[in-house]
Design a protein around this motif. Structure first.
Motif, PDB file in Angstrom:
ATOM      1  N   SER A  41       0.815  -1.216   0.000  1.00  0.00           N
ATOM      2  CA  SER A  41       0.000   0.000   0.000  1.00  0.00           C
ATOM      3  C   SER A  41       0.848   1.266   0.000  1.00  0.00           C
ATOM      4  O   SER A  41       0.309   2.370  -0.117  1.00  0.00           O
ATOM      5  N   VAL A  42       2.161   1.121   0.116  1.00  0.00           N
ATOM      6  CA  VAL A  42       3.059   2.278   0.160  1.00  0.00           C
ATOM      7  C   VAL A  42       3.547   2.594  -1.250  1.00  0.00           C
ATOM      8  O   VAL A  42       4.091   1.736  -1.945  1.00  0.00           O
ATOM      9  N   ILE A  43       3.326   3.826  -1.658  1.00  0.00           N
ATOM     10  CA  ILE A  43       3.864   4.312  -2.928  1.00  0.00           C
ATOM     11  C   ILE A  43       5.247   4.881  -2.647  1.00  0.00           C
ATOM     12  O   ILE A  43       5.399   5.759  -1.807  1.00  0.00           O
ATOM     13  N   ARG A  44       6.246   4.383  -3.335  1.00  0.00           N
ATOM     14  CA  ARG A  44       7.603   4.831  -3.065  1.00  0.00           C
ATOM     15  C   ARG A  44       8.338   5.018  -4.391  1.00  0.00           C
ATOM     16  O   ARG A  44       7.993   4.417  -5.401  1.00  0.00           O
ATOM     17  N   GLY A  45       9.337   5.870  -4.350  1.00  0.00           N
ATOM     18  CA  GLY A  45      10.089   6.106  -5.560  1.00  0.00           C
ATOM     19  C   GLY A  45      11.286   6.999  -5.297  1.00  0.00           C
ATOM     20  O   GLY A  45      11.496   7.488  -4.182  1.00  0.00           O
ATOM     21  N   THR A  46      12.077   7.199  -6.329  1.00  0.00           N
ATOM     22  CA  THR A  46      13.268   8.043  -6.257  1.00  0.00           C
ATOM     23  C   THR A  46      13.263   8.991  -7.441  1.00  0.00           C
ATOM     24  O   THR A  46      13.119   8.553  -8.597  1.00  0.00           O
ATOM     25  N   LEU A  47      13.405  10.282  -7.172  1.00  0.00           N
ATOM     26  CA  LEU A  47      13.474  11.272  -8.251  1.00  0.00           C
ATOM     27  C   LEU A  47      14.852  11.236  -8.905  1.00  0.00           C
ATOM     28  O   LEU A  47      15.808  10.683  -8.359  1.00  0.00           O
ATOM     29  N   ASP A  48      14.959  11.862 -10.056  1.00  0.00           N
ATOM     30  CA  ASP A  48      16.235  11.877 -10.774  1.00  0.00           C
ATOM     31  C   ASP A  48      17.352  12.529  -9.952  1.00  0.00           C
ATOM     32  O   ASP A  48      18.530  12.192 -10.121  1.00  0.00           O
ATOM     33  N   ASN A  49      16.983  13.456  -9.072  1.00  0.00           N
ATOM     34  CA  ASN A  49      17.995  14.132  -8.264  1.00  0.00           C
ATOM     35  C   ASN A  49      18.394  13.347  -7.017  1.00  0.00           C
ATOM     36  O   ASN A  49      19.211  13.807  -6.217  1.00  0.00           O
ATOM     37  N   GLY A  50      17.817  12.153  -6.834  1.00  0.00           N
ATOM     38  CA  GLY A  50      18.175  11.297  -5.707  1.00  0.00           C
ATOM     39  C   GLY A  50      17.214  11.350  -4.538  1.00  0.00           C
ATOM     40  O   GLY A  50      17.286  10.500  -3.628  1.00  0.00           O
ATOM     41  N   LEU A  51      16.315  12.328  -4.512  1.00  0.00           N
ATOM     42  CA  LEU A  51      15.366  12.420  -3.402  1.00  0.00           C
ATOM     43  C   LEU A  51      14.388  11.250  -3.458  1.00  0.00           C
ATOM     44  O   LEU A  51      13.866  10.913  -4.525  1.00  0.00           O
ATOM     45  N   ARG A  52      14.149  10.638  -2.311  1.00  0.00           N
ATOM     46  CA  ARG A  52      13.227   9.507  -2.235  1.00  0.00           C
ATOM     47  C   ARG A  52      11.913   9.956  -1.600  1.00  0.00           C
ATOM     48  O   ARG A  52      11.866  10.972  -0.883  1.00  0.00           O
ATOM     49  N   TYR A  53      10.855   9.192  -1.843  1.00  0.00           N
ATOM     50  CA  TYR A  53       9.568   9.526  -1.224  1.00  0.00           C
ATOM     51  C   TYR A  53       8.822   8.253  -0.844  1.00  0.00           C
ATOM     52  O   TYR A  53       8.996   7.175  -1.439  1.00  0.00           O
ATOM     53  N   PHE A  54       7.984   8.397   0.186  1.00  0.00           N
ATOM     54  CA  PHE A  54       7.145   7.317   0.713  1.00  0.00           C
ATOM     55  C   PHE A  54       5.773   7.919   0.963  1.00  0.00           C
ATOM     56  O   PHE A  54       5.626   8.874   1.727  1.00  0.00           O
ATOM     57  N   ILE A  55       4.758   7.352   0.319  1.00  0.00           N
ATOM     58  CA  ILE A  55       3.403   7.899   0.368  1.00  0.00           C
ATOM     59  C   ILE A  55       2.440   6.773   0.715  1.00  0.00           C
ATOM     60  O   ILE A  55       2.505   5.683   0.128  1.00  0.00           O
ATOM     61  N   GLN A  56       1.532   7.031   1.650  1.00  0.00           N
ATOM     62  CA  GLN A  56       0.557   6.009   2.022  1.00  0.00           C
ATOM     63  C   GLN A  56      -0.782   6.660   2.347  1.00  0.00           C
ATOM     64  O   GLN A  56      -0.849   7.630   3.108  1.00  0.00           O
ATOM     65  N   GLU A  57      -1.837   6.119   1.752  1.00  0.00           N
ATOM     66  CA  GLU A  57      -3.181   6.578   2.081  1.00  0.00           C
ATOM     67  C   GLU A  57      -3.588   6.006   3.437  1.00  0.00           C
ATOM     68  O   GLU A  57      -3.416   4.811   3.702  1.00  0.00           O
ATOM     69  N   ASN A  58      -4.133   6.863   4.291  1.00  0.00           N
ATOM     70  CA  ASN A  58      -4.549   6.432   5.627  1.00  0.00           C
ATOM     71  C   ASN A  58      -5.483   7.491   6.195  1.00  0.00           C
ATOM     72  O   ASN A  58      -5.184   8.683   6.131  1.00  0.00           O
ATOM     73  N   ASP A  59      -6.618   7.054   6.763  1.00  0.00           N
ATOM     74  CA  ASP A  59      -7.607   8.045   7.202  1.00  0.00           C
ATOM     75  C   ASP A  59      -7.744   8.141   8.716  1.00  0.00           C
ATOM     76  O   ASP A  59      -8.797   8.471   9.243  1.00  0.00           O
TER      77      ASP A  59
END
Length: 943
Positions: A41-59
């Motif tokens: 359920s976690v959306i994750r990725g790395t931008l071209d500049n190296g920054l990473r992200y972690f995104i999760q829907e939760n209410d």
């Protein structure tokens, strides 16, 4: 903003710290070499500049998003002339960025209902800096601005020289506030614990001489070196569409650029292969003695399914050993006040196993002996099969509850989880995967492999003995030779095997018949139902869907210790604490703990100044057990001499040197003065005297007397239950409680604040620290409306005084303002203002407080601050209305005051108060002829 401190005597066992998970195809045993699957359920990725992200829907909570900017940099990366500047940089992020002038950032967030501290904060540690925001989701502009703030923090902090100089005072005051016995003993121990490592020299709080003089260019240099996208992550968890948030992250942060020639991000090493050491620290203001053994270890791998199984075994070991240590704590003459065994991360790149004990004065060697003896007992004889099975049951139940609440995880907790995923590549499986692994592995874990954990952990290489103790006349602190001698004595001594005694008897030998519900009432608008039982017990119930595995409850009856004569109060006032520590029925505390293995149910009796009652919680699965415990605390409390002796020993141990603490002496002075020396308000020294004269028979009799009649009790329940299912339990157990038909109420014992103006200075403490407490109090006229106005006035003052004392004058790290209006036993108001500062600035800041008060009284609050406070009240209520605990407290409060329960969800009070009412409240309550001012100063007066 806060600086996190490294933990060196309170590590969390790895099995609870790791977030682990799943398996292979159905029917197949999991391959231990397989990686732990990530939560899908976690959306994750790395931008071209190296920054990473972690995104999760939760209410949970609804209509909120938790945002984090995580920077993989901390004090460990500072140059020699930058000590403390990593933390200083964090402060400057709130003092002017490309898109937000100084204070504009906090002003905006407060205008949308977020609070500085709970919802807007940051911390700096050895290895990372983390910025935290909670933002409402009902306004797209708020979310967009939240992302803009994160982007500004990432590459847009300005470091204007004037603002840097103004912020120095705030950072110095944070450093000042952290000084004291603990910091001084840490200064003695860290060079030994971290010998050969930068961790010994790079405390996040830094050095005052550098904080006072470092030019803005050195802060900017640190920022430009280490705040770069390849060392950053964005975390977003909340009530949103994940794909939309991912697009926003890519757009907002994709343009960040790092330096062309980045400095290498070093990892500071901590030597672990060294001979045994001892770090012994004493201080005249140390309130207690503590002893521990730290066994440094290489970092345990965490990424595979086999690693999860290993950590599960290790958790079983620590759990069983901690249960044994807890049994020693409740002996009549306990060797320690608290004992703990645990393994986990020490600092980045180093794990550690610890045995720790808080001990009575003069009990360091005995406490160490007890810790080592229990560890040695496991090495020689192992655990028992019954202990292992109980611990397996507890472990599985813990994971089972996590699965039950999988849809109700708090967004803040999830966001903090991904911080460590980014920083240290921790696995992050979903709760179902963890449950699968537990079910796959737990049954097959053997006693032999659980017993074998100790063999690998209790090594001499990398061992550090840690001791902290008061430095006082007549108290001998053991030497390193003495402590090493304890190890030798334990290893050469005969140690008997542990005998596991667990009662098979039922918790409740005879199930009561109970009595029926005789009257009912309902409040459909708020989903509340009331029942009255034949024995007079009232029950107020609100089923909710906020949590799937939570039921909260409380019970109350008027009376409490107010009905005890003043001359008997001190000898019996601890009655409920002793009963809580004694168990119930045929089960002492240890036997009860074992009996309740696998049960998520707890009940706590209480005996307050104006009422007696119960409180607790339970899983829906275990609610009948909770009812049985409630019944037993009424009908079969234990009179236990051993528990009483253990309670006295523990309390005396905690209090033996508490009077050495400047803050404790200061608090005693305030309490004594504000109660006008009332005999029921006890100082630390008086509590010690009371314990020496404590009367078990009197305390037990008082408890039995206060719980002898349930006919005037009201019970409150909120949470995951259905009325039809809980009704038979209410009737059977609460309906069986004793009914004497007494008509009682509490008694006003006459604790009233003093009249006029009182100013007192307390001279105590070695550090150049000062604390100021200003208290306005006196008679008032209670109404909910007036209580709300006083609360709003306090919140307005809190914001204004923070802006003046911290932001404008740079004189304090923080200001706390609280305001209340009581309705029992007297209608009295109290407004309290507190802050810390340098001793030489205490009077200046006090004068500024009174100036701001006079301005409030003369002009009233400004519209902007009124709007901030009102919006914060709205936002707070919005989330509170989805909390079982809030409803539990409100039901009891509304009932106690005879108010309409339908008004609990109403926003009317929030919307109706005015700036003029606040101004009039200031005139009415913030009187310059009716207040008490207390100032704590160092023992040497400042000219």
């Amino acid at each position: 903003m806060k600086t996190s401190r490294p933990l060196h005597l309170a590590l969390v066992p790895l099995v609870t710290a790791m977030v682990l998970c799943p398996v292979g195809a159905a029917g197949q045993a999991p391959d231990p070499n397989d990686p732990i699957p990530s939560d899908p359920s976690v959306i994750r990725g790395t931008l071209d500049n190296g920054l990473r992200y972690f995104i999760q829907e939760n209410d949970q909570p609804e209509n909120r998003v938790e945002l984090r900017l995580v920077v993989n940099t901390g004090s460990i990366l500072e140059d020699e002339d930058q000590l403390g500047l990593a933390h200083f940089v964090e402060h400057m992020a709130f003092n002017g960025t490309r898109n937000f002038e100084k204070q504009a950032l906090v002003d905006y967030l407060e205008s949308i209902g977020m609070q500085f501290g709970p919802d807007i904060n940051a911390y700096t540690s050895f290895d990372e800096t983390v910025y935290m925001l909670q933002v409402p989701m009902d306004d797209p502009e708020a979310l967009a601005t939240g992302f803009q703030i994160l982007e500004d923090w990432a590459h847009g902090v300005l470091f204007e020289a004037e603002e840097v100089d103004k912020e120095r005072g705030v950072v110095i005051e944070e450093w000042r506030g952290r000084r004291g016995a603990g910091a001084r003993m840490q200064d003695q121990q860290f060079p030994i614990m971290f010998e050969g490592s930068l961790y010994a020299e790079r405390l996040p709080i830094g050095k005052p001489e550098i904080l006072e003089t470092a030019p803005a260019e050195r802060l900017r240099s640190f920022y430009e070196d280490w705040y770069r996208p390849d060392l950053m992550a964005i975390v977003a968890v909340g009530d949103f569409d994940g794909t939309e948030i991912e697009a926003a992250v890519r757009e907002q942060f994709g343009g960040l650029q790092g330096p062309a020639d980045p400095r290498p991000r070093i990892t500071a090493e901590v030597p672990i292969d060294h001979p045994p050491r001892a770090a012994i620290a004493t201080d005249t203001e140390a309130p207690q003695s503590q002893v521990g053994v730290l066994y440094k270890q290489p970092p345990a791998p965490r990424g595979t399914i086999g690693d999860f199984r290993r950590s599960l075994v290790e958790g079983l070991y620590s759990g069983i050993l901690n249960a044994r240590l807890d049994e020693l704590r409740v002996q009549a003459d306990p060797p320690f006040l608290f004992g703990f065994s645990g393994q986990g991360q020490f600092v980045r790149g180093v794990d550690a196993y610890q045995l720790v004990a808080l001990v009575p004065e003069g009990g360091i060697e005995r406490g160490l002996d007890a810790l080592l003896t229990e560890a040695e007992r496991v090495v020689r004889h192992g655990f028992t099969e019954t202990e292992l099975e109980r611990q397996k049951t507890s472990a599985r139940r813990s994971y089972e509850r996590q699965v039950a609440e999988k849809e109700n995880q708090e967004s803040g907790a999830l966001a903090n989880r991904y911080i460590q995923v980014f920083l240290q590549d921790y696995p992050y499986p979903g709760v179902e995967t963890r449950m699968e692994l537990v079910d796959a592995f737990l049954p097959g874990i053997t006693l032999a492999e659980t017993n074998g954990v100790a063999q690998g952990w209790l090594a001499e290489r990398g061992r550090v003995i840690l001791v902290s103790a008061p430095d006082k006349e007549g108290l001998e602190t053991p030497t390193e030779e003495d402590l090493v001698g304890v190890f030798a004595a334990v290893s050469g001594r005969e140690v008997e095997a542990y005998e596991d005694a667990a009662a098979d008897a039922p918790l409740l030998p005879v199930v009561p018949e109970g009595s029926p519900v005789v009257t009912e009432a309902s409040f459909p608008d708020v989903g509340v139902t009331m029942w009255t039982l034949e024995n007079g017990v009232r029950v107020v119930l609100k089923p909710t869907d906020f949590k799937d595995d939570e039921i909260l409850f409380s019970a109350t009856s008027p009376g409490g210790t107010s009905l005890v004569p003043d001359d008997q109060y001190a000898r019996v006032s601890f009655a409920s604490a002793v009963v809580s520590q004694s168990g119930v029925g045929d089960f002492d505390q240890t036997a009860l703990r074992k009996k309740l293995t696998g049960k998520a149910a707890n009940v706590r009796p209480s005996l307050g100044s104006l009422s007696e009652g119960l409180g607790g919680s339970a899983s829906p699965k275990d609610i009948e057990t909770a009812f049985q415990l409630m019944y037993l605390y009424f009908t079969a409390p234990r009179r236990d001499e051993t528990a009483f002796a253990a309670f006295k020993a523990q309390q005396l141990g905690f209090l033996a040197n508490a009077g050495a603490s400047p803050n404790a002496v200061f608090s005693d002075t305030i309490s004594h003065t504000m109660s006008q020396g009332h005999p029921r308000v006890r100082s630390l020294s008086q509590v010690v005297e009371d314990l020496a004269q404590a009367d078990l028979d009197g305390a037990y009799s008082l408890y039995r007397e206060r719980f002898a009649d349930a006919s005037d009790f009201t019970f409150y329940f909120t949470g995951a239950f259905e009325l039809a299912a809980i009704r038979p339990l209410v009737a059977q157990y609460l309906g069986a409680l004793p009914d004497l038909g007494r008509v009682e109420t509490w008694r006003d014992t006459g604790i009233d604040p003093p009249a006029g103006v009182i100013e007192k200075s307390v001279y105590k403490g070695l550090e150049p620290q000062s604390r100021t407490q200003i208290i306005f109090s006196g008679e008032g006229e209670y109404s909910r409306e007036e209580a709300n106005v006083i609360s709003a006035m306090a919140d307005i003052l809190d914001i204004r005084l923070r802006e003046v004392l911290r932001e404008d004058l740079g004189g304090t790290y923080g200001v706390g303002v609280g305001g209340s209006l009581s309705y029992r036993p007297d209608e009295e108001y109290r407004v309290s203002i507190g802050f810390g500062s340098a001793p030489e600035r205490a009077e200046e800041l006090s004068a500024a407080v009174f100036e701001e008060i006079e301005q409030l009284k003369a002009e009233g609050p400004d519209a902007e601050t009124v709007d901030k406070v009102r919006e914060t009240q709205r936002r707070t209520k919005e989330t509170n209305l989805r909390e079982n605990r809030y409803w539990l407290s409100q039901l009891a409060a509304f009932e106690r005051m005879g108010l309409d329960l339908n008004q609990i969800p109403s926003y009317e009070l929030i919307e109706s108060w005015t700036a003029e009412q606040v101004q009039q409240a200031g005139i009415r309550y913030l009187r310059t002829d009716q207040y008490a001012k207390f100032v704590l100063m160092p023992e040497q007066k400042v000219p």
